[in-house]
Design a protein around this motif. Structure first.
Motif, PDB file in Angstrom:
ATOM      1  N   HIS A 306       0.831  -1.203   0.000  1.00 20.70           N
ATOM      2  CA  HIS A 306       0.000   0.000   0.000  1.00 20.70           C
ATOM      3  C   HIS A 306       0.865   1.253   0.000  1.00 20.70           C
ATOM      4  N   VAL A 307       0.455   2.250  -0.806  1.00 21.91           N
ATOM      5  CA  VAL A 307       1.142   3.541  -0.843  1.00 21.91           C
ATOM      6  C   VAL A 307       0.174   4.594  -0.317  1.00 21.91           C
ATOM      7  N   PRO A 308       0.506   5.376   0.748  1.00 18.60           N
ATOM      8  CA  PRO A 308       1.722   5.220   1.565  1.00 18.60           C
ATOM      9  C   PRO A 308       1.606   4.012   2.498  1.00 18.60           C
ATOM     10  N   PRO A 309       2.738   3.495   3.014  1.00 20.65           N
ATOM     11  CA  PRO A 309       2.666   2.343   3.924  1.00 20.65           C
ATOM     12  C   PRO A 309       2.056   2.743   5.275  1.00 20.65           C
ATOM     13  N   HIS A 310       1.522   1.755   5.998  1.00 21.83           N
ATOM     14  CA  HIS A 310       0.969   2.085   7.328  1.00 21.83           C
ATOM     15  C   HIS A 310       2.127   2.434   8.276  1.00 21.83           C
ATOM     16  N   LEU A 311       1.791   3.083   9.393  1.00 19.27           N
ATOM     17  CA  LEU A 311       2.837   3.654  10.257  1.00 19.27           C
ATOM     18  C   LEU A 311       2.996   2.924  11.583  1.00 19.27           C
ATOM     19  N   CYS A 312       2.376   1.721  11.719  1.00 24.71           N
ATOM     20  CA  CYS A 312       2.469   1.016  13.003  1.00 24.71           C
ATOM     21  C   CYS A 312       3.923   0.649  13.293  1.00 24.71           C
ATOM     22  N   LYS A 313       4.367   0.996  14.513  1.00 24.16           N
ATOM     23  CA  LYS A 313       5.780   0.794  14.882  1.00 24.16           C
ATOM     24  C   LYS A 313       5.924  -0.364  15.879  1.00 24.16           C
ATOM     25  N   GLN A 314       7.146  -0.745  16.138  1.00 24.69           N
ATOM     26  CA  GLN A 314       7.507  -1.675  17.226  1.00 24.69           C
ATOM     27  C   GLN A 314       6.644  -2.930  17.246  1.00 24.69           C
ATOM     28  N   GLY A 315       6.408  -3.496  16.083  1.00 27.25           N
ATOM     29  CA  GLY A 315       5.651  -4.759  16.051  1.00 27.25           C
ATOM     30  C   GLY A 315       4.149  -4.586  16.174  1.00 27.25           C
ATOM     31  N   GLY A 316       3.667  -3.322  16.094  1.00 28.39           N
ATOM     32  CA  GLY A 316       2.222  -3.088  16.137  1.00 28.39           C
ATOM     33  C   GLY A 316       1.544  -3.716  14.917  1.00 28.39           C
ATOM     34  N   LEU A 321      -9.772  -0.336   9.021  1.00 27.73           N
ATOM     35  CA  LEU A 321     -11.078   0.182   9.451  1.00 27.73           C
ATOM     36  C   LEU A 321     -11.796   0.700   8.209  1.00 27.73           C
ATOM     37  N   PRO A 322     -13.119   0.934   8.292  1.00 26.93           N
ATOM     38  CA  PRO A 322     -13.827   1.441   7.100  1.00 26.93           C
ATOM     39  C   PRO A 322     -13.178   2.713   6.538  1.00 26.93           C
ATOM     40  N   ASP A 323     -12.623   3.576   7.404  1.00 21.71           N
ATOM     41  CA  ASP A 323     -12.019   4.809   6.889  1.00 21.71           C
ATOM     42  C   ASP A 323     -10.574   4.924   7.355  1.00 21.71           C
ATOM     43  N   GLY A 324      -9.741   3.941   7.034  1.00 21.20           N
ATOM     44  CA  GLY A 324      -8.338   4.002   7.440  1.00 21.20           C
ATOM     45  C   GLY A 324      -7.945   2.748   8.189  1.00 21.20           C
ATOM     46  N   TYR A 325      -7.154   2.930   9.252  1.00 25.30           N
ATOM     47  CA  TYR A 325      -6.687   1.762  10.006  1.00 25.30           C
ATOM     48  C   TYR A 325      -6.345   2.183  11.418  1.00 25.30           C
ATOM     49  N   MET A 326      -6.191   1.180  12.312  1.00 28.06           N
ATOM     50  CA  MET A 326      -5.654   1.454  13.645  1.00 28.06           C
ATOM     51  C   MET A 326      -4.520   0.469  13.899  1.00 28.06           C
ATOM     52  N   CYS A 327      -3.669   0.803  14.879  1.00 30.10           N
ATOM     53  CA  CYS A 327      -2.572  -0.090  15.207  1.00 30.10           C
ATOM     54  C   CYS A 327      -2.891  -0.817  16.498  1.00 30.10           C
ATOM     55  N   HIS A 328      -2.787  -2.127  16.489  1.00 30.11           N
ATOM     56  CA  HIS A 328      -3.007  -2.970  17.651  1.00 30.11           C
ATOM     57  C   HIS A 328      -1.639  -3.173  18.291  1.00 30.11           C
ATOM     58  N   CYS A 329      -1.426  -2.592  19.503  1.00 29.54           N
ATOM     59  CA  CYS A 329      -0.061  -2.511  20.042  1.00 29.54           C
ATOM     60  C   CYS A 329       0.300  -3.722  20.888  1.00 29.54           C
ATOM     61  N   PRO A 330       1.547  -4.210  20.743  1.00 31.05           N
ATOM     62  CA  PRO A 330       2.004  -5.307  21.613  1.00 31.05           C
ATOM     63  C   PRO A 330       2.247  -4.787  23.038  1.00 31.05           C
ATOM     64  N   LEU A 331       2.321  -5.712  23.992  1.00 27.43           N
ATOM     65  CA  LEU A 331       2.531  -5.377  25.403  1.00 27.43           C
ATOM     66  C   LEU A 331       3.751  -4.456  25.541  1.00 27.43           C
ATOM     67  N   GLY A 332       3.605  -3.398  26.317  1.00 27.37           N
ATOM     68  CA  GLY A 332       4.742  -2.520  26.565  1.00 27.37           C
ATOM     69  C   GLY A 332       4.831  -1.343  25.609  1.00 27.37           C
ATOM     70  N   THR A 333       3.874  -1.219  24.677  1.00 28.95           N
ATOM     71  CA  THR A 333       3.879  -0.045  23.794  1.00 28.95           C
ATOM     72  C   THR A 333       2.482   0.556  23.759  1.00 28.95           C
ATOM     73  N   TYR A 337       0.381   4.953  16.992  1.00 28.33           N
ATOM     74  CA  TYR A 337       1.167   4.052  16.136  1.00 28.33           C
ATOM     75  C   TYR A 337       2.083   3.141  16.961  1.00 28.33           C
ATOM     76  N   CYS A 338       1.744   2.931  18.266  1.00 26.64           N
ATOM     77  CA  CYS A 338       2.568   2.095  19.155  1.00 26.64           C
ATOM     78  C   CYS A 338       3.992   2.655  19.255  1.00 26.64           C
ATOM     79  N   GLU A 339       4.076   3.985  19.104  1.00 24.82           N
ATOM     80  CA  GLU A 339       5.430   4.568  19.052  1.00 24.82           C
ATOM     81  C   GLU A 339       5.982   4.874  20.441  1.00 24.82           C
ATOM     82  N   GLN A 340       5.105   4.827  21.518  1.00 23.15           N
ATOM     83  CA  GLN A 340       5.591   5.156  22.863  1.00 23.15           C
ATOM     84  C   GLN A 340       5.788   3.893  23.694  1.00 23.15           C
ATOM     85  N   GLY A 341       6.751   3.960  24.575  1.00 25.43           N
ATOM     86  CA  GLY A 341       6.998   2.829  25.503  1.00 25.43           C
ATOM     87  C   GLY A 341       6.063   2.916  26.703  1.00 25.43           C
TER      88      GLY A 341
END
Length: 341
Positions: A306-316, A321-333, A337-341
């Motif tokens: 997909h262009v642009p690529p999704h922005l989920c970080k750290q293994g998210g 979603l119907p209008d975009g996406y969400m990031c499902h964050c792993p434990l500890g983030t 975009y799961c960008e915070q510890g």
């Protein structure tokens, strides 16, 4: 799923293509010894071997006048390889005809034929080759003590078909192109025999990169157009013959079509996709947002293409979603975009 004249399969994740046959090239979908090349993370292109055509190289084609497509976007040349031509050590004559794909193809560095020693590209590697450079025919050979080269006058590009006749006896070589005057050359040094072991390559090389070939042969691209009626003889009182064993039959080849045939006339790319043909190889180049062999599948916002690529970080994990996406964050983030510890 079917519409009027086209059907396709709805594929599970990680599979694509009309028959859900592509998991890129790990499970090579290409038939009949084709070269598989991943077009994207989920789609493959089959570069067809000699005598085959189609998306999966499953259609047999009859080739009487081979057409070559130069170097494709993946960096491979289309070529035919015939068995080594015997007895060309001291004398040979070649005749052939060619037709250019377009005027521009005369100006590139295009190989017509090659046979030689495979080597480190040292100056002493014997070879014999013919090509086009800057709109002229170039004929070169090295008997081991230096390269001899004849360059023709510029080709008359109003001619539809060009005719070449060339030969060599010991150190003396000659070249005649169309109705130009015969030109001659004498190779340097003392050696008088051409010792070549490779197959006789027509239109391009099997190798991915021509840099692997002897130094004197610097034709970077494959030929674009048709080469036909190739004939050779290795003594004055012999009949001319087609190369190959049996006569006229190549050992192998890649992306070689029949002159004036278009494999794109047989397939329909959808959703603005463009059909790309390279000799007998054919595939759909899809517009952004579409994928699959015929560009019939949409690229979801979470897919790697997909262009642009999704922005989920750290293994998210990206969840559409119907209008975009969400990031499902792993434990500890945490964070959008799961960008915070």
């Amino acid at each position: 799923v079917s519409d009027a004249e086209n059907w396709f399969c709805e594929c599970p994740k990680l599979y694509a293509g009309k028959l859900c046959q592509f998991a890129t090239c790990e499970e090579n979908p290409c038939g009949n010894g084709a070269t598989c090349f991943p077009k994207s993370k989920r789609d493959a292109v089959c570069l067809c071997p000699y005598g085959r055509s189609g998306i999966l190289c499953s259609d047999a084609i009859n080739i009487s006048q081979p057409s070559f497509s130069g170097t494709d976007v993946f960096g491979y040349t289309s070529f035919l390889a015939y068995s080594t031509i015997p007895n060309i050590t001291f004398y040979y004559e070649f005749r052939l005809k060619f037709q250019l794909a377009n005027r521009h193809s005369a100006l590139q560095d295009n190989l017509i034929f090659f046979t030689g020693q495979k080597g480190q590209g040292l100056n002493g590697d014997d070879f014999l080759e013919l090509g086009l450079r800057d709109g002229r025919v170039v004929y070169s050979y090295n008997l081991g003590s230096g390269t001899a080269t004849i360059i023709s006058k510029p080709l008359d590009l109003t001619l539809n078909i060009h005719v070449i006749h060339l030969g060599r006896y010991l150190q003396k070589g000659w070249l005649k192109v169309d109705d130009q005057k015969n030109k001659t050359v004498t190779s340097p040094g003392r050696l008088v025999g051409l010792n070549v072991f490779s197959q006789f390559y027509l239109g391009g090389y099997r190798e991915y990169a021509p840099e692997l070939l002897p130094k004197g042969s610097r034709f970077k691209n494959g030929f674009q157009g048709c080469i036909f009626d190739v004939q050779v003889r290795t003594s004055m009182n012999q009949e001319f013959k087609s190369p190959g064993n049996p006569e006229g039959h190549p050992n192998s080849g890649r992306s070689v079509g029949q002159c004036k045939d278009s494999p794109c006339s047989l397939i329909k790319c959808r959703n603005g996709g463009k059909c790309v043909e390279s000799g007998s190889t054919v595939y759909c180049d899809c517009l952004t947002g579409w994928k699959g062999a015929f560009c019939t599948e949409t690229v979801s916002v979470c897919e790697p293409e997909h262009v642009p690529p999704h922005l989920c970080k750290q293994g998210g994990t990206c969840v559409p979603l119907p209008d975009g996406y969400m990031c499902h964050c792993p434990l500890g983030t945490t964070g959008t975009y799961c960008e915070q510890g």
